[in-house]
Write a protein that holds these residues in place. Structure first.
Motif, PDB file in Angstrom:
ATOM      1  N   UNK A  35      -0.554 -32.782   8.360  1.00  0.00           N
ATOM      2  CA  UNK A  35      -0.524 -32.701   6.911  1.00  0.00           C
ATOM      3  C   UNK A  35      -1.863 -32.329   6.287  1.00  0.00           C
ATOM      4  N   UNK A  36      -2.891 -32.203   7.104  1.00  0.00           N
ATOM      5  CA  UNK A  36      -4.233 -31.897   6.593  1.00  0.00           C
ATOM      6  C   UNK A  36      -4.609 -30.449   6.898  1.00  0.00           C
ATOM      7  N   UNK A  37      -5.527 -29.916   6.080  1.00  0.00           N
ATOM      8  CA  UNK A  37      -6.038 -28.573   6.343  1.00  0.00           C
ATOM      9  C   UNK A  37      -6.993 -28.631   7.525  1.00  0.00           C
ATOM     10  N   UNK A  38      -6.854 -27.683   8.428  1.00  0.00           N
ATOM     11  CA  UNK A  38      -7.707 -27.601   9.609  1.00  0.00           C
ATOM     12  C   UNK A  38      -8.214 -26.175   9.776  1.00  0.00           C
ATOM     13  N   UNK A  68       0.506 -20.984  16.068  1.00  0.00           N
ATOM     14  CA  UNK A  68       0.133 -20.762  14.676  1.00  0.00           C
ATOM     15  C   UNK A  68       1.203 -19.876  14.053  1.00  0.00           C
ATOM     16  N   UNK A  69       1.793 -20.351  12.962  1.00  0.00           N
ATOM     17  CA  UNK A  69       2.804 -19.569  12.256  1.00  0.00           C
ATOM     18  C   UNK A  69       2.171 -18.948  11.015  1.00  0.00           C
ATOM     19  N   UNK A  70       2.463 -17.695  10.786  1.00  0.00           N
ATOM     20  CA  UNK A  70       1.898 -16.985   9.639  1.00  0.00           C
ATOM     21  C   UNK A  70       2.499 -17.490   8.344  1.00  0.00           C
ATOM     22  N   UNK A  71       1.642 -17.937   7.436  1.00  0.00           N
ATOM     23  CA  UNK A  71       2.084 -18.322   6.101  1.00  0.00           C
ATOM     24  C   UNK A  71       2.259 -17.077   5.252  1.00  0.00           C
ATOM     25  N   UNK A  72       2.654 -17.268   4.004  1.00  0.00           N
ATOM     26  CA  UNK A  72       2.918 -16.146   3.096  1.00  0.00           C
ATOM     27  C   UNK A  72       1.715 -15.225   2.932  1.00  0.00           C
ATOM     28  N   UNK A  91      -2.562 -25.622   7.729  1.00  0.00           N
ATOM     29  CA  UNK A  91      -2.155 -27.025   7.676  1.00  0.00           C
ATOM     30  C   UNK A  91      -1.489 -27.417   8.983  1.00  0.00           C
ATOM     31  N   UNK A  92      -1.932 -28.545   9.535  1.00  0.00           N
ATOM     32  CA  UNK A  92      -1.356 -29.059  10.772  1.00  0.00           C
ATOM     33  C   UNK A  92       0.025 -29.630  10.474  1.00  0.00           C
ATOM     34  N   UNK A  93       1.008 -29.260  11.287  1.00  0.00           N
ATOM     35  CA  UNK A  93       2.385 -29.727  11.088  1.00  0.00           C
ATOM     36  C   UNK A  93       2.925 -30.293  12.396  1.00  0.00           C
ATOM     37  N   UNK A  94       3.813 -31.276  12.266  1.00  0.00           N
ATOM     38  CA  UNK A  94       4.447 -31.892  13.423  1.00  0.00           C
ATOM     39  C   UNK A  94       5.896 -31.436  13.501  1.00  0.00           C
ATOM     40  N   UNK A  95       6.339 -31.125  14.699  1.00  0.00           N
ATOM     41  CA  UNK A  95       7.742 -30.839  14.980  1.00  0.00           C
ATOM     42  C   UNK A  95       8.215 -31.941  15.925  1.00  0.00           C
ATOM     43  N   UNK A  96       9.336 -32.557  15.599  1.00  0.00           N
ATOM     44  CA  UNK A  96       9.867 -33.632  16.450  1.00  0.00           C
ATOM     45  C   UNK A  96      11.147 -33.170  17.132  1.00  0.00           C
ATOM     46  N   UNK A  97      11.225 -33.510  18.396  1.00  0.00           N
ATOM     47  CA  UNK A  97      12.453 -33.281  19.154  1.00  0.00           C
ATOM     48  C   UNK A  97      12.996 -34.648  19.524  1.00  0.00           C
ATOM     49  N   UNK A  98      14.215 -34.916  19.042  1.00  0.00           N
ATOM     50  CA  UNK A  98      14.884 -36.178  19.337  1.00  0.00           C
ATOM     51  C   UNK A  98      16.305 -35.873  19.814  1.00  0.00           C
ATOM     52  N   UNK A  99      17.091 -36.904  20.026  1.00  0.00           N
ATOM     53  CA  UNK A  99      18.442 -36.707  20.551  1.00  0.00           C
ATOM     54  C   UNK A  99      19.300 -35.898  19.587  1.00  0.00           C
ATOM     55  N   UNK A 100      19.173 -36.129  18.296  1.00  0.00           N
ATOM     56  CA  UNK A 100      19.965 -35.369  17.313  1.00  0.00           C
ATOM     57  C   UNK A 100      19.621 -33.878  17.393  1.00  0.00           C
ATOM     58  N   UNK A 167       0.274 -25.027  13.574  1.00  0.00           N
ATOM     59  CA  UNK A 167      -0.476 -24.814  12.339  1.00  0.00           C
ATOM     60  C   UNK A 167       0.288 -23.828  11.485  1.00  0.00           C
ATOM     61  N   UNK A 168       0.458 -24.187  10.216  1.00  0.00           N
ATOM     62  CA  UNK A 168       1.017 -23.253   9.240  1.00  0.00           C
ATOM     63  C   UNK A 168      -0.190 -22.504   8.688  1.00  0.00           C
ATOM     64  N   UNK A 169      -0.392 -21.284   9.192  1.00  0.00           N
ATOM     65  CA  UNK A 169      -1.606 -20.537   8.890  1.00  0.00           C
ATOM     66  C   UNK A 169      -1.657 -19.991   7.478  1.00  0.00           C
ATOM     67  N   UNK A 170      -2.814 -20.156   6.848  1.00  0.00           N
ATOM     68  CA  UNK A 170      -3.042 -19.611   5.512  1.00  0.00           C
ATOM     69  C   UNK A 170      -3.975 -18.393   5.555  1.00  0.00           C
ATOM     70  N   UNK A 171      -4.894 -18.393   6.523  1.00  0.00           N
ATOM     71  CA  UNK A 171      -5.784 -17.244   6.693  1.00  0.00           C
ATOM     72  C   UNK A 171      -6.277 -17.224   8.137  1.00  0.00           C
ATOM     73  N   UNK A 172      -6.760 -16.073   8.557  1.00  0.00           N
ATOM     74  CA  UNK A 172      -7.315 -15.963   9.899  1.00  0.00           C
ATOM     75  C   UNK A 172      -8.298 -14.804   9.942  1.00  0.00           C
ATOM     76  N   UNK A 173      -9.147 -14.847  10.977  1.00  0.00           N
ATOM     77  CA  UNK A 173     -10.041 -13.726  11.247  1.00  0.00           C
ATOM     78  C   UNK A 173     -10.228 -13.607  12.744  1.00  0.00           C
ATOM     79  N   UNK A 174     -10.320 -12.372  13.204  1.00  0.00           N
ATOM     80  CA  UNK A 174     -10.575 -12.093  14.606  1.00  0.00           C
ATOM     81  C   UNK A 174     -12.086 -12.073  14.777  1.00  0.00           C
TER      82      UNK A 174
END
Length: 176
Positions: A35-38, A68-72, A91-100, A167-174
């Motif tokens: 949930x925080x910017x990284x 890293x997923x590209x944001x808008x 922004x760091x995001x969590x994906x959960x895998x459970x029985x459902x 990470x839900x990416x907002x910007x990047x640089x090579x």
């Protein structure tokens, strides 16, 4: 008070300084960073060919990988990311895998509605690597492996799910 030199609207340089993390450190602290910017740097090992909307950054070895997923603002990553060091802010995001989640996945496979990604039924190998999976030969094998890992985590930690981070990416640089 106006002449004391303190301007409450001016941020200190220290408060503005952003720490750039390496992939290994980011993953070690992932739960606390959710949930925080990284800002992270790593070697881009893969760009998804399905629109360039995902890249994978590697840390010290292929066991330390973050998606890293590209944001808008990014839209899609450029091909020159691959095999270069890339710095991403997002922004760091969590994906959960459970029985459902697994039961829903099985149903989609049965209904022939599962999203296909990668070259075969098992999906993209870069995605599997980022989740710490061994490259499986089938979706059924992947689901069984997740169930075994969930059971192990329940025994050790009392949690009936697996956490994966991206990470839900907002910007990047090579960089190189």
């Amino acid at each position: 008070m106006a002449g004391c030199g303190n301007n409450p609207n001016k941020k200190s340089a220290q408060a503005e300084a952003v720490v750039t993390l390496e992939v290994d450190n980011l993953l070690a602290d992932a739960e606390q960073l959710t949930g925080k910017e990284v800002v992270v740097e790593g070697i881009c090992t893969h760009i998804c060919r399905h629109g360039g909307r995902k890249i994978f950054l590697m840390g010290s070895d292929d066991k330390h990988v973050i998606r890293v997923e590209a944001g808008e603002k990014i839209g899609a990553f450029k091909p020159e990311c691959v095999n270069n060091i890339v710095r991403v802010t997002g922004t760091m995001a969590e994906d959960r895998i459970d029985e459902a989640y697994l039961a829903d996945w099985e149903q989609k496979v049965k209904d022939q509605a599962a999203e296909k990604h990668g070259d075969g039924e098992a999906g993209c190998s870069a995605e599997q690597q980022a989740r710490g999976e061994t490259v499986a030969s089938s979706t059924a094998k992947r689901i069984a492996d997740f169930r075994a890992r969930i059971a192990e985590r329940k025994t050790k930690e009392g949690k009936e799910y697996l956490s994966f981070y991206h990470i839900q990416g907002e910007s990047y640089e090579v960089l190189e």
